[in-house]
Design a protein around this motif. Structure first.
Motif, short mmCIF file in Angstrom:
data_model
loop_
_atom_site.label_atom_id
_atom_site.label_comp_id
_atom_site.label_asym_id
_atom_site.label_seq_id
_atom_site.Cartn_x
_atom_site.Cartn_y
_atom_site.Cartn_z
N GLU A 180 -12.74 -43.65 -20.43
CA GLU A 180 -12.38 -44.71 -21.38
C GLU A 180 -10.94 -44.55 -21.87
OE1 GLU A 180 -13.78 -46.38 -25.79
OE2 GLU A 180 -15.06 -45.00 -24.66
N ARG A 181 -10.50 -43.32 -22.07
CA ARG A 181 -9.19 -43.08 -22.68
C ARG A 181 -8.05 -42.94 -21.67
NH1 ARG A 181 -10.53 -38.04 -26.32
NH2 ARG A 181 -8.25 -38.01 -26.55
N VAL A 182 -8.38 -42.67 -20.40
CA VAL A 182 -7.34 -42.49 -19.38
C VAL A 182 -7.42 -43.66 -18.41
CG1 VAL A 182 -6.36 -40.98 -17.63
CG2 VAL A 182 -7.50 -39.99 -19.63
N ALA A 183 -6.62 -44.67 -18.65
CA ALA A 183 -6.63 -45.85 -17.79
C ALA A 183 -6.21 -45.48 -16.37
CB ALA A 183 -5.68 -46.91 -18.35
N GLY A 184 -6.99 -45.91 -15.40
CA GLY A 184 -6.67 -45.63 -14.01
C GLY A 184 -7.40 -44.43 -13.44
N LEU A 185 -8.05 -43.65 -14.30
CA LEU A 185 -8.82 -42.50 -13.82
C LEU A 185 -10.29 -42.91 -13.75
CD1 LEU A 185 -9.04 -39.59 -12.92
CD2 LEU A 185 -9.15 -38.89 -15.32
N HIS A 186 -10.73 -43.24 -12.56
CA HIS A 186 -12.10 -43.71 -12.38
C HIS A 186 -12.99 -42.56 -11.89
CE1 HIS A 186 -10.37 -47.65 -12.91
NE2 HIS A 186 -9.56 -47.46 -11.88
N ASP A 187 -14.15 -42.44 -12.48
CA ASP A 187 -15.13 -41.41 -12.12
C ASP A 187 -14.54 -40.01 -12.18
OD1 ASP A 187 -17.41 -40.11 -11.33
OD2 ASP A 187 -17.74 -41.34 -9.55
N PRO A 188 -14.17 -39.54 -13.38
CA PRO A 188 -13.56 -38.22 -13.52
C PRO A 188 -14.46 -37.08 -13.06
CG PRO A 188 -14.14 -39.14 -15.67
CD PRO A 188 -14.29 -40.23 -14.68
#
Length: 214
Positions: A180-188
């Motif tokens: 939610e907080r890191v735009a562009g990081l999908h499926d951490p």
């Protein structure tokens, strides 16, 4: 996390591991304070031993291929004859089910163990989400130009800096919080699992965050 954290050099977005100057592995392991011994998760159980073992069936011993839950080491376990073992079981290293263990490489895994490895890693990450999320909270610079976060697949300069900025505001609490907080990081979560798999499959990586050599 202190606001005085060293900032990596902005000249390189995602420096290759082979070009980095330092030779030490990235420091990530935390001390085990639980008091429990190592735990292995079974990837494949071979009640009749290895298929290529030419010994008579009566002389064969049950084996299991497994991964260390804490250190992600791949092992072959000799299983006690009367032990009830199946895929996905968590076996204590000093438990009665294990008679002996020896480290193996990814290439030594059975095809079943290889195919189940990612699934087991997902289960470990689900079970120990806090530990995995703290990779994003605690990752540190390796050199002036390379950060541990840049070892993670798909994380270059922009995402790295966003993660560093966000964790200064407050630590990440969950994978959902990271996403939610890191735009562009999908499926951490998958990003971390992909890195574990890379370290298990590749022998010549200069830096390791998970499956570290001793």
């Amino acid at each position: 996390m202190s606001g005085s954290e060293p900032e990596p050099d902005s000249g390189s977005g995602h420096e290759s591991e082979s070009e980095a100057g330092a030779t030490e592995n990235a420091p990530t392991d935390e001390e085990d304070t639980t008091g429990e011994g190592p735990v292995f998760v079974v990837l494949d159980f071979l009640p009749q031993g290895r298929p290529d073992d030419r010994q008579h069936n009566a002389e064969k011993v049950p084996l299991a291929h497994a991964i260390g839950e804490e250190n992600f080491r791949l092992v072959e376990l000799t299983i006690a004859q009367d032990a009830d073992v199946s895929f996905g079981d968590r076996l204590e290293a000093d438990g009665a089910a294990i008679e002996r263990s020896s480290e193996i490489t990814y290439e030594n895994l059975t095809s079943t163990a290889e195919s189940e490895l990612e699934y087991v890693l997902e289960e470990i990450a689900d079970r120990e989400e806090r530990r995995f999320v703290d990779i994003y909270n605690d990752a540190q610079p390796i050199t002036l130009r390379l950060h541990q976060l840049n070892l993670l697949p798909g994380i270059g300069k922009k995402l790295r800096n966003t993660i560093l900025d966000e964790r200064k505001r407050s630590p990440f609490e969950s994978f959902a919080d990271v996403e939610e907080r890191v735009a562009g990081l999908h499926d951490p979560q998958q990003v971390l699992i992909d890195r574990v798999l890379e370290e298990l499959r590749e022998d010549d990586l200069k830096y390791r965050m998970f499956a570290r050599e001793e």
